[in-house]
Write an enzyme that holds these catalytic residues in place. Sequence first.
Site, mmCIF file in Angstrom:
data_model
loop_
_atom_site.group_PDB
_atom_site.id
_atom_site.type_symbol
_atom_site.label_atom_id
_atom_site.label_comp_id
_atom_site.label_asym_id
_atom_site.label_seq_id
_atom_site.Cartn_x
_atom_site.Cartn_y
_atom_site.Cartn_z
ATOM 1 N N ARG A 69 -13.637 -8.660 1.137
ATOM 2 C CA ARG A 69 -12.226 -8.274 0.918
ATOM 3 C C ARG A 69 -11.547 -9.688 1.124
ATOM 4 O O ARG A 69 -10.507 -10.068 0.569
ATOM 5 C CB ARG A 69 -11.848 -7.287 1.912
ATOM 6 C CG ARG A 69 -12.520 -5.699 1.661
ATOM 7 C CD ARG A 69 -12.034 -5.270 0.053
ATOM 8 N NE ARG A 69 -10.345 -5.071 0.015
ATOM 9 C CZ ARG A 69 -9.753 -4.292 0.508
ATOM 10 N NH1 ARG A 69 -10.209 -3.056 1.083
ATOM 11 N NH2 ARG A 69 -8.542 -4.235 0.349
ATOM 12 N N ASP B 223 -16.928 7.541 -1.805
ATOM 13 C CA ASP B 223 -15.882 7.400 -1.125
ATOM 14 C C ASP B 223 -15.378 8.653 -0.360
ATOM 15 O O ASP B 223 -15.884 9.500 -0.777
ATOM 16 C CB ASP B 223 -14.805 7.045 -2.140
ATOM 17 C CG ASP B 223 -13.225 6.798 -1.495
ATOM 18 O OD1 ASP B 223 -13.236 6.718 -0.035
ATOM 19 O OD2 ASP B 223 -12.261 6.791 -1.986
ATOM 20 N N ARG C 68 0.901 -1.142 0.073
ATOM 21 C CA ARG C 68 0.019 0.051 0.020
ATOM 22 C C ARG C 68 0.775 1.183 0.001
ATOM 23 O O ARG C 68 1.658 1.429 0.877
ATOM 24 C CB ARG C 68 -0.931 -0.072 1.137
ATOM 25 C CG ARG C 68 -1.530 1.252 1.633
ATOM 26 C CD ARG C 68 -2.537 1.369 2.496
ATOM 27 N NE ARG C 68 -3.909 0.680 1.892
ATOM 28 C CZ ARG C 68 -5.116 0.717 2.193
ATOM 29 N NH1 ARG C 68 -5.286 1.413 3.225
ATOM 30 N NH2 ARG C 68 -6.056 -0.039 1.713
ATOM 31 N N HIS D 279 -7.087 1.026 -6.556
ATOM 32 C CA HIS D 279 -7.477 0.347 -5.589
ATOM 33 C C HIS D 279 -7.984 -1.090 -5.980
ATOM 34 O O HIS D 279 -9.236 -1.427 -5.706
ATOM 35 C CB HIS D 279 -8.284 0.743 -4.507
ATOM 36 C CG HIS D 279 -8.155 0.194 -3.248
ATOM 37 N ND1 HIS D 279 -7.696 -0.965 -2.715
ATOM 38 C CD2 HIS D 279 -8.952 0.369 -1.872
ATOM 39 C CE1 HIS D 279 -7.612 -1.295 -1.645
ATOM 40 N NE2 HIS D 279 -8.445 -0.518 -1.036
ATOM 41 N N CYS E 165 -16.253 1.914 0.221
ATOM 42 C CA CYS E 165 -15.177 1.027 0.452
ATOM 43 C C CYS E 165 -14.628 1.057 2.052
ATOM 44 O O CYS E 165 -13.830 0.180 2.589
ATOM 45 C CB CYS E 165 -13.768 1.574 -0.579
ATOM 46 S SG CYS E 165 -13.472 3.319 -0.185
ATOM 47 N N GLN F 28 -10.131 -3.843 -3.627
ATOM 48 C CA GLN F 28 -11.000 -3.169 -3.031
ATOM 49 C C GLN F 28 -12.559 -3.789 -4.115
ATOM 50 O O GLN F 28 -13.415 -4.119 -3.968
ATOM 51 C CB GLN F 28 -11.176 -1.864 -2.958
ATOM 52 C CG GLN F 28 -12.589 -1.127 -2.631
ATOM 53 C CD GLN F 28 -12.988 -1.490 -1.162
ATOM 54 O OE1 GLN F 28 -12.291 -1.588 -0.351
ATOM 55 N NE2 GLN F 28 -14.238 -2.262 -1.046
HETATM 56 N N1 NVA Z 1 -9.856 6.868 -1.607
HETATM 57 C C1 NVA Z 1 -9.354 6.503 -0.229
HETATM 58 C C2 NVA Z 1 -9.601 4.855 -0.259
HETATM 59 C C3 NVA Z 1 -9.480 4.206 1.193
HETATM 60 C C4 NVA Z 1 -9.766 2.836 1.019
HETATM 61 C C5 NVA Z 1 -8.012 6.680 0.034
HETATM 62 O O1 NVA Z 1 -6.937 6.598 -0.875
HETATM 63 O O2 NVA Z 1 -7.668 7.253 1.288
HETATM 64 N N1 CP Z 2 -11.194 -0.086 2.038
HETATM 65 C C1 CP Z 2 -9.982 -0.274 2.322
HETATM 66 O O1 CP Z 2 -9.152 -0.366 1.670
HETATM 67 O O2 CP Z 2 -9.827 -0.162 3.873
HETATM 68 P P1 CP Z 2 -8.520 0.171 4.900
HETATM 69 O O3 CP Z 2 -8.001 1.304 4.287
HETATM 70 O O4 CP Z 2 -8.926 0.064 6.023
HETATM 71 O O5 CP Z 2 -7.568 -1.123 4.193
#
Ligand code: NVA
Ligand code: CP
Length: 305
Positions: free
Chosen positions: A287, A219, A101, A128, A259, A131
């Site tokens: 997930r 989101d 990540r 992502h 998400c 997801q």
């Molecule tokens: N768009 C959000 C998704 C989190 C799962 C982010 O990147 O923080």
């Molecule tokens: N939706 C998602 O990726 O959640 P987290 O940021 O908690 O991993």
Amino acid sequence: MPLASPHLRTDLDLTTRELVRLLDLAAHLKRDPAAFAHSLAGRYLSLLFEKPSLRTRFTFDLAIQQLGGGAVTQIGPIGDREPLADIARNLDRWTSAIVARVFSQDTIEELARWSRVPVVNALSDLYHPCQILADLQTIHERFGRWQGLKLAYIGDGNNIAHSLLLNAGRLGIHVAIACPATHAPLPAVTAAAEAAGVQFSITPDPRHAADGAHIVYTDVWASMGQEAEALARQQIFAPYQVNAPLLAAARPEAIFLHCLPAKRGQEVTADVIESPQSAVFDQAENRLHAQKALLVLLLEKPAHV
Ligand code: NVA
Ligand code: CP
């Protein structure tokens, strides 16, 4: 049969046929959680997190354990102490895959360039993909199909919007995005979606997008790394809140997806996310099943080994 790409850097690393195969396997693993219980026996994965996580971290860790493998997790910046090329060439000697990540998609690309084992994008600034696998599983559970559905994505044209366009769109879901013109999906992603034959529309009008939708998705307005812009973004995105009147523009049987994590009172109201139409916790559960399927397919050994 091994996957066409050794990595999951972006959604398009899975062919459409592989995507459907993966989702079939995810449904199977949900019905039979003990299936493939030894497929990662004696194998270990690297989990790298530059940003916080609840769902992704737990579900990868649990998926690996349920498949009989183990994981080592590192939290913090990737590539500050030494080049990404060196990190990849250390981790690939010890572990069978690198799940990362990251802030920048470039980090994923660079790890994949040097790693001899699969690199999985567990969220970047641009995509992502993990997801959306769970989202597509959830949608199929609720509607029994993907083809011909309309998904309204309301809000920021961010990583989630990009991955929805590429993955949901390829399965025949019409993706209707409502966003401010200043925060639309990147032209490179919409061009890739067009090239993949995706049916989509982009409008500044959330009602227009939600009209007749089977799925309403949103989101956060400020993604991880954009915290300094959070207040300004609350102003920009205020007309894009998913609330009861907006959800009412969708079909009566429409589901609400997010998400997570969610900011109640911003991109979604508490009554919508807590309503019977909300499927956000099925999404979160899936997930686990979808990532187990991903790991089985990505790490299955060729028949001759
Ligand atoms: N768009 C959000 C998704 C989190 C799962 C982010 O990147 O923080
Ligand atoms: N939706 C998602 O990726 O959640 P987290 O940021 O908690 O991993």
